[in-house]
Design a protein around this motif. Structure first.
Motif, PDB file in Angstrom:
ATOM      1  N   PRO A 176       0.832  -1.221   0.000  1.00  0.00           N
ATOM      2  CA  PRO A 176       0.000   0.000   0.000  1.00  0.00           C
ATOM      3  C   PRO A 176       0.860   1.262   0.000  1.00  0.00           C
ATOM      4  CG  PRO A 176      -0.665  -1.511   1.754  1.00  0.00           C
ATOM      5  CD  PRO A 176       0.593  -2.054   1.179  1.00  0.00           C
ATOM      6  N   GLU A 177       0.280   2.345  -0.513  1.00  0.00           N
ATOM      7  CA  GLU A 177       0.967   3.636  -0.519  1.00  0.00           C
ATOM      8  C   GLU A 177       1.250   4.107   0.905  1.00  0.00           C
ATOM      9  OE1 GLU A 177      -0.716   5.868  -4.505  1.00  0.00           O
ATOM     10  OE2 GLU A 177      -1.456   6.493  -2.544  1.00  0.00           O
ATOM     11  N   ARG A 237       1.065   7.423   3.018  1.00  0.00           N
ATOM     12  CA  ARG A 237       0.555   8.796   3.101  1.00  0.00           C
ATOM     13  C   ARG A 237       0.571   9.167   4.571  1.00  0.00           C
ATOM     14  NH1 ARG A 237      -4.655  10.263  -0.586  1.00  0.00           N
ATOM     15  NH2 ARG A 237      -4.044   9.202  -2.491  1.00  0.00           N
ATOM     16  N   TRP A 297       4.329  11.253   0.799  1.00  0.00           N
ATOM     17  CA  TRP A 297       3.436  10.415  -0.003  1.00  0.00           C
ATOM     18  C   TRP A 297       4.299   9.607  -0.953  1.00  0.00           C
ATOM     19  CZ3 TRP A 297      -1.079  12.661  -3.461  1.00  0.00           C
ATOM     20  CH2 TRP A 297      -1.841  11.595  -3.973  1.00  0.00           C
ATOM     21  N   GLY A 332       4.079   6.402  -3.568  1.00  0.00           N
ATOM     22  CA  GLY A 332       3.183   5.501  -4.290  1.00  0.00           C
ATOM     23  C   GLY A 332       3.687   5.265  -5.695  1.00  0.00           C
ATOM     24  N   GLU A 333       3.089   4.310  -6.341  1.00  0.00           N
ATOM     25  CA  GLU A 333       3.529   3.886  -7.673  1.00  0.00           C
ATOM     26  C   GLU A 333       3.447   5.001  -8.707  1.00  0.00           C
ATOM     27  OE1 GLU A 333       5.295   1.016  -9.921  1.00  0.00           O
ATOM     28  OE2 GLU A 333       4.555   0.622  -7.893  1.00  0.00           O
ATOM     29  N   VAL A 362       2.651   8.475  -8.077  1.00  0.00           N
ATOM     30  CA  VAL A 362       2.556   9.795  -7.459  1.00  0.00           C
ATOM     31  C   VAL A 362       3.548  10.728  -8.153  1.00  0.00           C
ATOM     32  CG1 VAL A 362       2.745  11.093  -5.309  1.00  0.00           C
ATOM     33  CG2 VAL A 362       1.922   8.749  -5.266  1.00  0.00           C
TER      34      VAL A 362
END
Length: 201
Positions: A105-106, A108, A135, A137-138, A140
């Motif tokens: 999961p990201e 944040r 943050w 993520g894949e 972002v």
């Protein structure tokens, strides 16, 4: 005089900084960000080395700080110079917690809190409050960073009329990096800009 109306004590309230931090946490919480909290006396590794600032790195002089002396010698502990160490601590725990998941999961998270630096001019205090966000993520991008700032400012200042600009800047741990400014909409400073945050990818 016992015939006079009784005196009532006024009710207290939260400090403006506390109220502001609570609003910041609530707004970022509505955008899916967790809140990380941690020690103000920090290990040198979390405060500098883990953030790509090794012992001989010139960026350390930007954060000249208060070191904690234990047993007569420097033990590698200091009053944290930013809340970035909490991002590292949170990321390490996140990886441990989700190591079995694919994709992971990201991340944040925001890290609000007190920070300490040896500053000696009238515009800086040796202790100040800061809120940093992270943050990971894949997909972002800098576009997401700008959107988060715009959404946050609209909610925090309760207006859609804010003018926001990003100016290129240098930070030793992000590239590209930018300062974030807000324009004064009225009053004697109308048309001028106020720097309110730093940012980067």
């Amino acid at each position: 005089d016992v015939t006079l109306p009784g005196r009532q004590r006024g009710t207290g309230g939260l400090h403006p900084i506390t109220r502001s931090l609570e609003r910041i946490e609530a707004i970022f919480g509505s955008m899916g960000f967790d809140v990380a909290d941690g020690p103000e006396i920090e290990d040198d590794w979390y405060n500098f080395t883990a953030l790509n600032t090794p012992e001989d790195h010139p960026a350390r002089s930007m954060h000249d700080t208060f070191y904690v002396d234990t047993r007569g010698e420097r033990a590698g502990h200091l009053l944290r110079t930013h809340t970035s160490p909490m991002q590292v601590r949170y990321a390490v725990q996140h990886v441990k917690r989700h190591a079995h998941q694919s994709p992971m999961p990201e991340i944040r998270v925001i890290a609000p809190g007190r920070t300490y630096r040896v500053d000696s001019d009238a515009t800086h205090s040796p202790m100040f409050h800061q809120c940093e966000g992270l943050w990971i993520g894949e997909n972002v991008s800098f576009k997401d960073l700008k959107a988060v700032f715009a959404d946050f400012f609209r909610n925090f200042f309760e207006t859609d009329e804010l003018q926001i600009r990003f100016r290129p800047s240098f930070f030793p741990f992000t590239e590209p990096s930018a300062e974030v400014d807000i324009a004064f909409a009225s009053g004697p400073l109308k048309g001028q800009w106020l720097e309110v945050a730093g940012s980067g990818q």
